[in-house]
Design an enzyme around this catalytic site. Structure first.
Site, PDB file in Angstrom:
ATOM      1  N   ASN A 286      -4.577   4.564   7.450  1.00 32.56           N
ATOM      2  CA  ASN A 286      -6.048   4.562   7.712  1.00 32.56           C
ATOM      3  C   ASN A 286      -7.390   3.927   9.069  1.00 32.56           C
ATOM      4  OD1 ASN A 286      -6.274   5.975   5.050  1.00 32.56           O
ATOM      5  ND2 ASN A 286      -5.637   3.858   4.182  1.00 32.56           N
TER       6      ASN A 286
ATOM      7  N   HIS B 123       0.569  -1.036  -0.055  1.00 30.22           N
ATOM      8  CA  HIS B 123       0.560   0.053   0.631  1.00 30.22           C
ATOM      9  C   HIS B 123       0.581   1.081  -0.071  1.00 30.22           C
ATOM     10  CE1 HIS B 123      -2.785   3.225   2.137  1.00 30.22           C
ATOM     11  NE2 HIS B 123      -3.207   2.989   1.183  1.00 30.22           N
TER      12      HIS B 123
END
Length: 274
Positions: free
Chosen positions: A179, A128
């Site tokens: 996140n 990511h």
């Protein structure tokens, strides 16, 4: 995100293939990469020859079959479980090397689900990146219950040594590390604007000048894309069922209206699309 990942790979000297949905999208991807390289040159971050070399070693295609000989594929399609699962099932059949790594740039979806769409779940991993990829130094490596130690070591070396990124590891939980912390903060800012407690401009100014954040939460949400923020929030809420992860009605209505932030010219703020 996909263009940014391709750019950093090409700048690192790698033979890079970018696959888009069709030839038109492939040409647009080439334009994005070329524009980003030009900006790096103008800002003195990249030599003109290095930019030209990076673009020359990057192939842009609209055919997934052109990825057949790749040793590493990084998927960066829309944050939609069905779309990503379909891509991984196709890659499993197309990519010829059984030792090739299939990585996902998902912000929140389970790596396990994508791995199980293939016959090589041990070679599937989360990789990511953060936007803009050429600028931000962090990569999250996310391993599922099936991801092998060899796969993990290979992608960590790729991210750290080849691309020069800083790597942190995360378990395969919705939102991963960044996140899972960031999205509740962004949603709190949306709820504050939704309630009329403060304007979007004042919320952003407050966090920029009061907390020394480089960008306020609503500007950041616009940069990420409000559709992506909503999608990550829904994934977090589906997994944890905690109210702080639930996307506020205003966010969902803005997504329905196509007000997605910078990429559409309007979100919580308005942007010049020229």
């Amino acid at each position: 995100m996909g263009a940014g990942i391709a750019e950093v790979c090409a700048r690192a000297g790698l033979d890079t293939v970018v696959c888009e949905v069709d030839a038109v999208a492939a040409r647009a991807a080439r334009d994005r990469v070329a524009a980003s390289l030009d900006r790096a040159v103008r800002r003195g971050k990249l030599a003109p020859d290095a930019a030209a070399d990076a673009l020359a070693r990057t192939v842009f295609t609209g055919h997934l079959d052109d990825l057949a000989d790749r040793q590493l594929v990084v998927e960066a399609v829309v944050e939609n479980p069905a779309a990503k699962t379909e891509v991984f099932a196709a890659l499993d059949k197309i990519v010829e090397d059984p030792d090739a790594v299939l990585a996902t740039n998902t912000s929140s979806l389970p790596v396990m689900r994508l791995g199980m769409a293939t016959g090589r779940a041990d070679r599937v991993v989360g990789l990511h990146f953060f936007n803009p990829v050429p600028v931000l130094p962090l990569v999250e490596v996310v391993t599922s219950l099936h991801t092998s130690a060899a796969t993990t070591a290979a992608v960590e070396e790729f991210a750290a040594r080849t691309l020069g990124k800083t790597v942190i590891r995360s378990q395969d939980r919705a939102g991963f590390v960044v996140n899972a912390l960031l999205i509740p903060y962004l949603l709190a800012a949306v709820r504050m604007a939704e309630s009329g407690f403060a304007t979007a401009a004042d919320i952003d100014t407050g966090m920029e000048l009061g907390c020394a954040h480089p960008m306020g939460p609503l500007k950041l949400a616009d940069l990420i894309g409000l559709d992506t923020v909503a999608s990550i929030a829904e994934s977090l809420y589906d997994e944890f069922r905690e109210a702080l992860y639930a996307p506020p009605p205003l966010l969902l209505r803005m997504v329905e209206a196509g007000l997605l932030g910078r990429k559409t010219g309007r979100g919580f703020h308005t942007y010049d699309q020229a």
